[in-house]
Design a protein around this motif. Structure first.
Motif, PDB file in Angstrom:
ATOM      1  N   THR A   1      -1.680  30.014  27.062  1.00 45.26           N
ATOM      2  CA  THR A   1      -0.555  30.398  27.228  1.00 45.26           C
ATOM      3  C   THR A   1       0.008  30.418  28.804  1.00 45.26           C
ATOM      4  OG1 THR A   1      -1.296  32.777  27.399  1.00 45.26           O
ATOM      5  CG2 THR A   1      -0.371  31.905  25.374  1.00 45.26           C
TER       6      THR A   1
ATOM      7  N   GLY B   1       5.573  23.639  23.989  1.00 47.34           N
ATOM      8  CA  GLY B   1       5.157  24.730  23.377  1.00 47.34           C
ATOM      9  C   GLY B   1       6.419  25.195  22.897  1.00 47.34           C
TER      10      GLY B   1
ATOM     11  N   THR C   1       7.420  32.740  23.281  1.00 52.18           N
ATOM     12  CA  THR C   1       6.856  33.688  22.142  1.00 52.18           C
ATOM     13  C   THR C   1       7.608  35.120  22.730  1.00 52.18           C
ATOM     14  OG1 THR C   1       4.703  34.065  23.334  1.00 52.18           O
ATOM     15  CG2 THR C   1       4.729  32.672  21.578  1.00 52.18           C
TER      16      THR C   1
ATOM     17  N   SER D   1      -1.292  27.619  17.601  1.00 51.87           N
ATOM     18  CA  SER D   1      -0.015  27.153  17.448  1.00 51.87           C
ATOM     19  C   SER D   1      -0.312  25.941  16.354  1.00 51.87           C
ATOM     20  CB  SER D   1      -0.006  26.439  18.749  1.00 51.87           C
ATOM     21  OG  SER D   1       0.925  25.209  18.649  1.00 51.87           O
TER      22      SER D   1
ATOM     23  N   SER E   1       3.672  31.789  12.925  1.00 47.60           N
ATOM     24  CA  SER E   1       3.618  32.636  13.886  1.00 47.60           C
ATOM     25  C   SER E   1       2.190  33.268  13.701  1.00 47.60           C
ATOM     26  CB  SER E   1       4.645  33.465  14.379  1.00 47.60           C
ATOM     27  OG  SER E   1       4.835  34.265  13.057  1.00 47.60           O
TER      28      SER E   1
END
Lengths: 325, 181
Positions: free
Chosen positions: A132, A157, A160, A177, A323
């Motif tokens: 991330t 990406g 979130t 993901s 998710s």
């Protein structure tokens, strides 16, 4: 070591507290009361991270230069060779007008497919096994959760979490993901999954239809989700490098090399408005010129029994990327 | 400067450095040293088990909520709290074993990665699958050991400086590392 009983009591209490936090946060999912803590962390650490990045950016740049030297050297050699080739082509006047026009229209139509983006800079990167990053734009710049993040090369990406001035992005390489993907120039869809830190920065592509043949070199664009959240359609994802044959598996898996260089992300864009119509393959970079020695194309490889090519599906059924749960 | 303030400064500095610089280094194997873990181990070795476990809990909680974090809150708090306690309780042996910091760092890195992955596996985290963990584990321990002298040295140096005014009384001849408890 004077007070072991007290120490043990504190240890017990803190362990219980953390176990309780894990339970509450896990059960609560996206609506857990502990998300307030994250908001708190975003408000406090976000500005500090931005400041720190401003300070350390030149150092990181220097480090990148240092570690990138060998590959840069290779690239220079390759570019020099390419340069010579181009010069020869130019000299012989091979570059005819028609091809130039084609190229121009391709580039023009891409114009990044008509996405409206907010440019952002990567300011920090996640711990441990998470792929991330956080960006220096937040809700004040119009960023919302579940927006697509891309760079000049392709898909990065999705957003979130969003704070006032920062936002967190789960990279496509993260093991949690999964992105709906579509094979270039056919209508075959599948799921692109991240391989996590273990896989370096490669992706896995699983076709939903096991009878369709994939080949190394084919490229994948994003398929798009319902209402363009979290993924807008038509963003280039990567090139298939090899096919994994697992016996007994119903679906076929391909290893995909992403267009984006995930280890050196810097400036990216958050898509705040999707294109009016699906750009399909138009955003893909022009394919390597057909004159390059390709390994003898097997008779043009028509995808077997592909009646759908005449009428591309208007709706996007959205294999809605899951998710975390 | 009191020891608590010092510990919080060390933790915050380690966290910020970790997410803005270290995590973005393109090191081979795409694994990076964990400065926060090293800071917790160093603080526990210097300050004993009680302060070690509290420091571990606070550092872990901060690592759980700092922006790019995207896992269940409390995982690092649990893991670092345990590591702080264990490293703090072996700190008594420090005068006998000069290599103890390295052993503590290695054990901490090993236990930290495994515990964190175990909790993740219990919660069904797709990132904590065994192939990933087995790939990360040796590299993680190696990088942590390589980076440990710098962090431990920095923490000791800070502690020394903070305590120098009291030193000047000249009552305590033992160097900072062993005196700290």
């Amino acid at each position: 070591m004077k007070d072991t009983r007290r120490t043990r009591a504190v240890l017990g209490v803190l362990l219980l507290v953390s176990l309780a936090m894990i339970t509450v946060d896990y059960r609560g999912g996206d609506h857990s009361p502990l998300r307030v803590l994250r908001g708190f962390g975003e408000a406090i650490f976000g500005p500090i991270e931005q400041g720190a990045t401003a300070v350390v950016h030149p150092i990181a740049g220097a480090f990148h230069t240092f570690t990138g030297a060998p590959s840069a050297h290779r690239r220079i050699t390759r570019l020099e060779r390419e340069n010579q080739q181009l010069r020869r082509q130019l000299r012989t006047g091979q570059l005819d007008k028609r091809r130039a026009g084609e190229l121009e229209s391709l580039l023009g139509s891409s114009g990044l497919g008509g996405y409206r983006i907010v440019p952002a800079e990567v300011i920090s990167s996640g711990e441990g096994m998470e792929n991330t990053v956080s960006l220096d734009v937040g809700s004040r710049s119009g960023v919302q959760p579940n927006m697509t993040v891309l760079s000049g090369d392709g898909l990065v990406g999705r957003v979130t979490r969003v704070g006032p001035t920062t936002s967190t992005v789960m990279l496509a390489t993260d093991a949690a993901s999964s992105v709906g993907g579509r094979l270039e120039s056919s209508n075959e869809i599948g799921i692109v999954q991240g391989a996590g830190r273990h896989g370096g920065s490669s992706l896995k592509f699983q076709l939903l239809d096991s009878t369709v043949v994939m080949e190394p070199g084919q490229r994948i664009v994003s398929f798009g989700s319902e209402d363009d959240r979290p993924y807008v359609p038509g963003v280039p994802i990567g090139t298939i490098t090899r096919i994994e044959r697992t016996s007994g598996s119903l679906t076929r898996t391909a290893v995909v090399r992403p267009f984006v260089h995930f280890t050196s992300l810097d400036v990216v864009g958050v898509v705040v408005a999707a294109p009016k119509r699906n750009p399909r393959d138009s955003v893909l970079p022009p394919s390597p010129s057909p004159s390059t020695p390709t390994p003898t194309p097997t008779p043009s490889q028509p995808p077997p029994a592909q009646a759908g090519s005449s009428a591309p599906p208007k709706s996007r059924p959205a294999p809605s990327p899951t998710s975390r749960g | 400067m009191s020891r608590n303030v010092l510990a919080s400064i060390v933790i915050v500095a380690a966290l910020i450095l970790q997410v803005t610089v270290v995590n973005r280094l393109p090191l081979p194997g795409s694994v990076v040293p964990d400065l926060v873990l090293l800071a917790v181990v160093a603080l526990a070795l210097v300050n004993g088990s009680l302060r070690g476990l509290v420091a571990g809990f606070c550092a872990g909680l901060a690592a759980d909520i700092i922006p790019p974090a995207d896992h269940t809150i409390g995982r690092y708090a649990l893991v670092f709290c345990l590591i702080g306690y264990v490293c703090g309780s072996v700190a008594v042996e420090m005068d006998r074993a000069p290599l103890l910091p390295f052993v503590a760092v290695a054990a901490g890195a090993l236990a930290g990665t495994v515990l964190y992955a175990l909790v993740g596996a219990m919660l069904g985290d797709p990132r904590a699958r065994w192939p990933v963990v087995s790939h990360v584990l040796p590299l993680q321990v190696f990088y942590d050991i390589v980076a440990s002298p710098f962090v431990v040295w920095a923490v000791l140096r800070l502690t020394n400086r903070a305590e120098r005014p009291r030193d000047s009384a000249g009552l305590d001849p033992v160097p900072g590392f062993y005196r700290a408890r």
